[in-house]
Design a protein around this motif. Sequence first.
Motif, PDB file in Angstrom:
ATOM      1  N   CYS A  88       0.785  -1.234   0.000  1.00 41.48           N
ATOM      2  CA  CYS A  88       0.000   0.000   0.000  1.00 41.48           C
ATOM      3  C   CYS A  88       0.817   1.284   0.000  1.00 41.48           C
ATOM      4  O   CYS A  88       0.272   2.344  -0.299  1.00 41.48           O
ATOM      5  CB  CYS A  88      -0.947   0.007   1.183  1.00 41.48           C
ATOM      6  SG  CYS A  88      -0.134   0.123   2.799  1.00 41.48           S
ATOM      7  N   GLY A 140      -0.872   4.460   1.187  1.00 41.20           N
ATOM      8  CA  GLY A 140      -2.302   4.215   1.334  1.00 41.20           C
ATOM      9  C   GLY A 140      -3.187   4.828   0.275  1.00 41.20           C
ATOM     10  O   GLY A 140      -4.406   4.906   0.471  1.00 41.20           O
ATOM     11  N   ALA A 176      -6.223   2.602  -0.741  1.00 41.57           N
ATOM     12  CA  ALA A 176      -7.116   2.387   0.402  1.00 41.57           C
ATOM     13  C   ALA A 176      -7.873   3.661   0.747  1.00 41.57           C
ATOM     14  O   ALA A 176      -9.093   3.632   0.972  1.00 41.57           O
ATOM     15  CB  ALA A 176      -6.313   1.903   1.609  1.00 41.57           C
ATOM     16  N   LEU A 177      -7.177   4.778   0.783  1.00 43.73           N
ATOM     17  CA  LEU A 177      -7.823   6.038   1.137  1.00 43.73           C
ATOM     18  C   LEU A 177      -8.841   6.462   0.091  1.00 43.73           C
ATOM     19  O   LEU A 177      -9.937   6.924   0.433  1.00 43.73           O
ATOM     20  CB  LEU A 177      -6.778   7.130   1.349  1.00 43.73           C
ATOM     21  CG  LEU A 177      -5.822   6.892   2.521  1.00 43.73           C
ATOM     22  CD1 LEU A 177      -4.773   7.983   2.576  1.00 43.73           C
ATOM     23  CD2 LEU A 177      -6.574   6.794   3.831  1.00 43.73           C
ATOM     24  N   VAL A 197     -12.072   4.437   0.454  1.00 41.69           N
ATOM     25  CA  VAL A 197     -12.932   4.877   1.559  1.00 41.69           C
ATOM     26  C   VAL A 197     -13.510   6.265   1.296  1.00 41.69           C
ATOM     27  O   VAL A 197     -14.710   6.491   1.458  1.00 41.69           O
ATOM     28  CB  VAL A 197     -12.136   4.859   2.888  1.00 41.69           C
ATOM     29  CG1 VAL A 197     -12.887   5.550   3.991  1.00 41.69           C
ATOM     30  CG2 VAL A 197     -11.817   3.424   3.284  1.00 41.69           C
ATOM     31  N   SER A 235     -14.698  -0.348   4.563  1.00 43.98           N
ATOM     32  CA  SER A 235     -13.415  -0.281   5.252  1.00 43.98           C
ATOM     33  C   SER A 235     -12.306  -0.628   4.267  1.00 43.98           C
ATOM     34  O   SER A 235     -12.573  -1.185   3.200  1.00 43.98           O
ATOM     35  CB  SER A 235     -13.372  -1.253   6.441  1.00 43.98           C
ATOM     36  OG  SER A 235     -13.464  -2.589   5.984  1.00 43.98           O
ATOM     37  N   ALA A 236     -11.098  -0.301   4.653  1.00 44.85           N
ATOM     38  CA  ALA A 236      -9.936  -0.653   3.829  1.00 44.85           C
ATOM     39  C   ALA A 236      -8.777  -1.014   4.746  1.00 44.85           C
ATOM     40  O   ALA A 236      -8.540  -0.357   5.755  1.00 44.85           O
ATOM     41  CB  ALA A 236      -9.545   0.498   2.917  1.00 44.85           C
ATOM     42  N   THR A 237      -8.081  -2.073   4.377  1.00 41.47           N
ATOM     43  CA  THR A 237      -6.878  -2.504   5.078  1.00 41.47           C
ATOM     44  C   THR A 237      -5.715  -2.419   4.107  1.00 41.47           C
ATOM     45  O   THR A 237      -5.788  -2.957   3.001  1.00 41.47           O
ATOM     46  CB  THR A 237      -7.014  -3.956   5.579  1.00 41.47           C
ATOM     47  OG1 THR A 237      -8.128  -4.025   6.477  1.00 41.47           O
ATOM     48  CG2 THR A 237      -5.756  -4.422   6.301  1.00 41.47           C
ATOM     49  N   ALA A 241      -4.339   8.816   6.615  1.00 43.06           N
ATOM     50  CA  ALA A 241      -5.727   8.520   6.980  1.00 43.06           C
ATOM     51  C   ALA A 241      -6.220   9.493   8.045  1.00 43.06           C
ATOM     52  O   ALA A 241      -7.343  10.009   7.966  1.00 43.06           O
ATOM     53  CB  ALA A 241      -5.847   7.075   7.466  1.00 43.06           C
ATOM     54  N   SER A 247      -9.535   7.649   9.409  1.00 49.06           N
ATOM     55  CA  SER A 247      -8.814   6.614  10.151  1.00 49.06           C
ATOM     56  C   SER A 247      -9.751   5.597  10.797  1.00 49.06           C
ATOM     57  O   SER A 247      -9.343   4.467  11.072  1.00 49.06           O
ATOM     58  CB  SER A 247      -7.886   7.230  11.196  1.00 49.06           C
ATOM     59  OG  SER A 247      -8.597   8.063  12.076  1.00 49.06           O
ATOM     60  N   LYS A 266     -12.118   4.095   9.331  1.00 47.51           N
ATOM     61  CA  LYS A 266     -12.449   3.067   8.338  1.00 47.51           C
ATOM     62  C   LYS A 266     -11.221   2.429   7.711  1.00 47.51           C
ATOM     63  O   LYS A 266     -11.356   1.585   6.831  1.00 47.51           O
ATOM     64  CB  LYS A 266     -13.303   3.684   7.230  1.00 47.51           C
ATOM     65  CG  LYS A 266     -14.697   4.047   7.671  1.00 47.51           C
ATOM     66  CD  LYS A 266     -15.503   4.472   6.470  1.00 47.51           C
ATOM     67  CE  LYS A 266     -16.953   4.631   6.826  1.00 47.51           C
ATOM     68  NZ  LYS A 266     -17.756   4.904   5.627  1.00 47.51           N
ATOM     69  N   THR A 267     -10.034   2.835   8.132  1.00 48.85           N
ATOM     70  CA  THR A 267      -8.815   2.285   7.536  1.00 48.85           C
ATOM     71  C   THR A 267      -7.908   1.693   8.605  1.00 48.85           C
ATOM     72  O   THR A 267      -7.834   2.185   9.726  1.00 48.85           O
ATOM     73  CB  THR A 267      -8.031   3.368   6.767  1.00 48.85           C
ATOM     74  OG1 THR A 267      -7.780   4.466   7.640  1.00 48.85           O
ATOM     75  CG2 THR A 267      -8.786   3.842   5.541  1.00 48.85           C
TER      76      THR A 267
END
Length: 84
Positions: free
Chosen positions: A28, A31, A34-35, A38, A45-47, A63, A69, A71-72
């Motif tokens: 990532c 991020g 992921a960001l 979201v 959510s995102a990992t 995040a 933050s 949701k991540t």
Amino acid sequence: TGFYCDQRENRRMVAELCAGKRVLDLCCYNGGFALNAVMRGSALSATGVDSSQDAVDAATKNAELNGCSAKTTFVRDDVANYMR
């Protein structure tokens, strides 16, 4: 994939597919995927996973700065190990 300007369209495209889903962002870096998932894609959510603690710290900070933050989650791990 890291943060490359030419990934902007890919991040936008992925965000369009994320509504109501959980997202996994491997390698990532900071991020970005992921960001976007979201923030723009309404992902549940995102990992994000990266082998670099510096990258995980930067993604976590990004995040926080972007108010998502809750949701991540960002994890330092080897991607192959994480996927087992």
